[in-house]
Design an enzyme around this catalytic site. Structure first.
Site, PDB file in Angstrom:
ATOM      1  N   ASP A 507       6.168  -5.630  -6.353  1.00  0.00           N
ATOM      2  CA  ASP A 507       5.320  -4.482  -6.019  1.00  0.00           C
ATOM      3  C   ASP A 507       6.000  -3.220  -6.539  1.00  0.00           C
ATOM      4  O   ASP A 507       7.204  -3.017  -6.329  1.00  0.00           O
ATOM      5  CB  ASP A 507       5.133  -4.418  -4.494  1.00  0.00           C
ATOM      6  CG  ASP A 507       4.073  -3.405  -4.089  1.00  0.00           C
ATOM      7  OD1 ASP A 507       3.413  -2.858  -4.990  1.00  0.00           O
ATOM      8  OD2 ASP A 507       3.928  -3.169  -2.878  1.00  0.00           O
ATOM      9  N   ILE A 508       5.251  -2.379  -7.267  1.00  0.00           N
ATOM     10  CA  ILE A 508       5.813  -1.119  -7.760  1.00  0.00           C
ATOM     11  C   ILE A 508       6.027  -0.197  -6.561  1.00  0.00           C
ATOM     12  O   ILE A 508       5.097   0.078  -5.794  1.00  0.00           O
ATOM     13  CB  ILE A 508       4.880  -0.467  -8.788  1.00  0.00           C
ATOM     14  CG1 ILE A 508       4.635  -1.416  -9.968  1.00  0.00           C
ATOM     15  CG2 ILE A 508       5.468   0.853  -9.279  1.00  0.00           C
ATOM     16  CD1 ILE A 508       3.667  -0.885 -10.995  1.00  0.00           C
ATOM     17  N   GLU A 551      -1.041  -2.869  -7.594  1.00  0.00           N
ATOM     18  CA  GLU A 551       0.254  -2.628  -8.205  1.00  0.00           C
ATOM     19  C   GLU A 551       1.206  -3.812  -7.987  1.00  0.00           C
ATOM     20  O   GLU A 551       2.417  -3.694  -8.135  1.00  0.00           O
ATOM     21  CB  GLU A 551       0.897  -1.353  -7.647  1.00  0.00           C
ATOM     22  CG  GLU A 551       1.216  -1.384  -6.157  1.00  0.00           C
ATOM     23  CD  GLU A 551       0.058  -0.897  -5.286  1.00  0.00           C
ATOM     24  OE1 GLU A 551       0.320  -0.538  -4.135  1.00  0.00           O
ATOM     25  OE2 GLU A 551      -1.097  -0.885  -5.758  1.00  0.00           O
TER      26      GLU A 551
END
Length: 644
Positions: A507-508, A551
């Site tokens: 996950d960003i 994301e």
């Protein structure tokens, strides 16, 4: 004159029992008799050899009955030794015992055909013309020799003889076995070529000097070439015979094979104009079975002298039968065996081993051979399992075994079936390579009508799979729906093969804030850059990279354990950070640039697990990475592998 009476021994008792029973004594039965002869109780035997005492008593009861019939006197455990030790063998019993001992001595001298034939083995069938051809080629400057054949044709045994001869000369000899390389050696070309250089250097007893020749700017292939040319070959005065064994392993990693094999080809070409490369003589050994999963219609490495191992001739089979103590000279038994298995070295040797042990008659062995009760069941099952993975090959072989005249197949299909050793070419028509395969696969493969129906089913399934495995329009990765479909397929395959399967969820970090402050266009560019960084660390075609959510990204890694998955996840984290995507809003961020948090899980799928368990465990690991400060990798080790 005193007459010396020769008392009976336990070895003579056992020999007579073995020789007169329909079935040989089992190791447990022989143990009971020897221990009873020593006066050991059933309880003592059970404690010493970890058997159940009642089980030993029941087994012994049959033995005492057999002994009573053989010697025509009452025999029990209590009088076993005292009754027989005072007796002497009759001349007929003496003859039977001696013949049995000779047969046992012959049996114990036999070698079960497993792995290469030892240099001192009496069961190696020499191929002097081929051996001389290889040795002559090796002596040529800058030569490449390729020893190839289907599995168990004797490639390694042949190679050992050639290398033993090379070792007696002045040439330097190095053998690189790719099976000795760790799995993560094949993760990247740079890592693989470094391992390769070090493996050769160590055997030449040269200290490593990679740092002097390795340059990331010019690439790993040129660096590897310079290391060989400027260091390894320069440091030795004699020609170097470099044997690459189990090259099949390299073919399992197409990204590595597509770079490494052309590199070897370039060295072969260099030897035509650069003198130092003439010191290198390559010997490449591999199974032709590796062609099956590859999308090709010719050998993937076709320079140098190819050595294709032939089957044994009738005279070679006859000679080998003699070495196994079988007197077949005046009979047609050699012809009968060849009619069933051809001259395939392993199939011939396995038959002669069991016949030499007198476990079967030739008639019994040939009758059971094409069945799952025969001595070839493991090999037949392996070939059948391989065919089931490639329906086009399965259907083609079904057509071949069903037509006594043979059939014409597509060149690529025929090439692959021949590479497996299942067929041979008779002009343009394909026929079974031996009667064993014709009989077995005629029974095991579906009828032609059901094959056509199965092919239609496969085409429909392929169409459905194409629809299922859609792509994300922005990153061009597999989307969530496609990922779910691939996960189901790979999960089932891993369960059947009892192979490890790993999942990485990433996950960003704080992407929504970045997207809000920088705008959606910048956010989309960021997503594409991160996707590219992830893909840069994934090298195997079997691995799956997907855009899992807004994301979030997922990486599915079949045949990868926890250590390997954690290593890849850490590389992904570093690669994303190295992108240097700056962000203006710094409060609460783990760094001044875009970073990712990752969760890793690995298991061997079992009956008590599901894909939901795998995903949930990865999500938990990802959550821990976020809770602990982000920009990190967390491995969830709570998903215990369950073997089915």
């Amino acid at each position: 004159m005193q007459v010396v009476t020769q008392h009976m021994t336990i070895d003579e008792v056992l020999a007579l029992l073995h020789a007169t029973r329909k079935k040989n004594l089992t190791p447990m039965q022989e143990l009971v008799l020897r221990q009873a002869w020593k006066g050991q109780t059933y309880t003592g035997m059970a404690q010493e050899f970890h058997y159940d005492a009642d089980y030993l008593k029941k087994a012994a009861a049959h033995l005492w009955h057999s002994l009573c019939e053989l010697f025509e006197v009452p025999i029990t455990k209590s009088n076993f030794r005292t009754t027989l030790e005072e007796r002497s063998l009759t001349p007929e019993q003496k003859r039977v015992a001696i013949e049995f001992d000779r047969a046992i001595a012959q049996t114990r001298a036999l070698e079960f055909p497993s792995g290469p034939v030892a240099l001192n083995s009496p069961f190696y069938v020499a191929r002097p013309e081929i051996e001389e051809l290889i040795y002559t080629e090796i002596s040529k400057p800058g030569s490449v020799t390729r020893i190839k054949a289907p599995s168990q044709m004797g490639k390694t045994s042949l190679m050992l003889r050639v290398l033993e001869r090379v070792s007696r000369g002045s040439d330097r000899l190095v053998r690189v076995d790719f099976n000795q390389a760790d799995n993560n050696t094949f993760d990247r070309l740079d890592r693989f070529l470094r391992w390769f250089c070090l493996a050769v250097g160590r055997q030449l007893q040269l200290p490593p000097r990679l740092e002097m020749y390795w340059d990331e700017e010019i690439g790993s292939k040129i660096s590897c070439t310079l290391y060989f040319q400027g260091y390894l070959l320069e440091k030795i005065s004699d020609p170097l015979v470099l044997v690459l064994h189990e090259v099949d392993r390299v073919f399992e990693y197409p990204a590595i094979a597509s770079e490494f094999l052309p590199l070897l080809r370039s060295w072969y070409e260099e030897a035509k104009q650069v003198e130092i490369w003439q010191q290198l003589r390559l010997v490449v050994v591999h199974n032709t079975d590796i062609y099956i999963p590859l999308k090709l219609n010719q050998s993937p490495f076709n320079v140098g002298l190819p050595i294709q191992l032939p089957e044994f001739t009738a005279s070679q089979v006859q000679d080998l039968a003699d070495r196994h103590g079988l007197n077949w000279l005046e009979s047609d038994r050699t012809e009968q065996l060849i009619n069933m298995v051809g001259g395939h070295p392993y199939l011939v040797r396995l038959a002669l081993y069991w016949l030499g042990r007198q476990e079967f008659t030739l008639e019994q062995l040939l009758k059971a051979a094409p069945t799952l009760a025969g001595i070839y069941r493991d090999r037949l099952r392996h070939l059948f399992t391989t065919l089931k993975k490639y329906p086009e090959l399965e259907i083609a072989l079904q057509q071949v075994v069903a037509d006594p005249e043979g059939v014409a197949l597509k060149p690529v299909v025929a090439y692959k079936l021949e590479s497996m050793g299942l067929i041979r070419l008779d002009g343009n028509r394909c026929v079974p390579s031996c009667e064993l395969y014709r009989l077995y696969f005629s029974e095991q493969l579906p009828s032609e009508e059901s094959s056509v129906y199965r092919l239609q089913e496969l085409e429909q399934e392929n169409q459905e799979l194409k629809l299922l495995c859609g792509t994300d329009h922005l990153t061009e990765l597999v989307n969530r729906r496609g990922f779910d479909g691939k996960l189901d397929l790979i999960w089932q395959q891993s369960k059947e093969e009892k192979a490890p399967l790993s999942l990485i969820l990433s996950d960003i970090d704080f992407f929504r804030i970045y997207n809000k402050t920088r705008g959606h266009k910048a956010g989309d560019e960021c997503l594409c850059q991160v996707a590219g960084a992830i893909c840069q660390e994934i090298h195997r075609p079997s691995d799956v990279v997907a855009r899992y959510g807004g994301e979030e990204f997922a990486v599915l890694l079949p045949n990868t354990d926890a250590a390997g998955a954690s290593y890849i996840a850490e590389n992904i984290r570093r690669s994303v950070k190295a992108l240097g995507i700056e962000r203006e809003y710094q409060i609460g961020f783990p760094a001044s640039t875009i970073t990712v948090s990752l969760g890793v899980v690995s298991t061997i799928p079992g009956k008590k697990q599901s894909t939901d368990d795998l995903i949930q465990a990865a999500e938990e690991a990802l959550h821990q990475s976020k809770q602990q400060g982000r920009d990190r990798v967390t491995l969830n080790s709570n998903l215990t592998p369950h073997r089915s």
